[in-house]
Scaffold this motif. Sequence first.
Motif, short mmCIF file in Angstrom:
data_model
loop_
_atom_site.label_atom_id
_atom_site.label_comp_id
_atom_site.label_asym_id
_atom_site.label_seq_id
_atom_site.Cartn_x
_atom_site.Cartn_y
_atom_site.Cartn_z
N ARG A 86 -14.92 44.65 131.25
CA ARG A 86 -13.57 44.52 130.72
C ARG A 86 -13.47 45.39 129.47
O ARG A 86 -14.38 45.39 128.64
CB ARG A 86 -13.25 43.08 130.35
CG ARG A 86 -13.20 42.19 131.55
CD ARG A 86 -12.79 40.76 131.25
NE ARG A 86 -13.25 40.26 129.98
CZ ARG A 86 -12.57 39.38 129.23
NH1 ARG A 86 -11.41 38.93 129.63
NH2 ARG A 86 -13.06 38.94 128.10
N GLU A 104 -5.93 40.32 131.20
CA GLU A 104 -4.61 39.84 131.60
C GLU A 104 -3.55 40.31 130.61
O GLU A 104 -3.82 40.49 129.43
CB GLU A 104 -4.59 38.31 131.68
CG GLU A 104 -5.57 37.74 132.69
CD GLU A 104 -5.21 38.10 134.12
OE1 GLU A 104 -4.00 38.17 134.43
OE2 GLU A 104 -6.13 38.30 134.91
N LYS A 105 -2.33 40.47 131.10
CA LYS A 105 -1.24 41.00 130.27
C LYS A 105 -1.01 40.16 129.01
O LYS A 105 -0.86 40.71 127.93
CB LYS A 105 0.05 41.09 131.09
CG LYS A 105 1.17 41.76 130.35
CD LYS A 105 2.38 41.96 131.21
CE LYS A 105 3.46 42.66 130.39
NZ LYS A 105 4.59 43.05 131.17
N ASP A 107 -3.16 38.28 127.43
CA ASP A 107 -4.30 38.48 126.53
C ASP A 107 -4.22 39.85 125.87
O ASP A 107 -4.59 40.01 124.71
CB ASP A 107 -5.62 38.34 127.28
CG ASP A 107 -5.88 36.91 127.72
OD1 ASP A 107 -5.39 35.98 127.04
OD2 ASP A 107 -6.56 36.73 128.74
#
Length: 113
Positions: A86, A104-105, A107
């Motif tokens: 990531r 994720e968007k 985050d």
Amino acid sequence: MSKVVFLSNVDRRFAMMQVALQQLQQENLLSNDSVCAKLSDNTVWNGEWQKLLEDADIILIKWMGAGIDTPFFKKLLPFINKHQLRYYIDAAGTEEEEMVSGIEKNDLEKLKE
């Protein structure tokens, strides 16, 4: 505990992240394996970088000025993609101003705050 690797060629951002990292480690919120490292246009990709990054939970990179077409980034990007790590790369002033994978968007919005 999470291992975060923060890389930057921006002196001020590097210094701020180093202070934050030390505090989070003292509070046992981040692994002692987490690190901040200073990059430059001349940073050389080698086995030490691979060893440092291969087990990172997330890699955060702040890069300004020169493009990310340096020899280091040409090795780094395939490595992190191959290992499905990531990452978030804020490369202000380059063609690829922002690159992200595995985050994720909602985050991602927190990272930008």
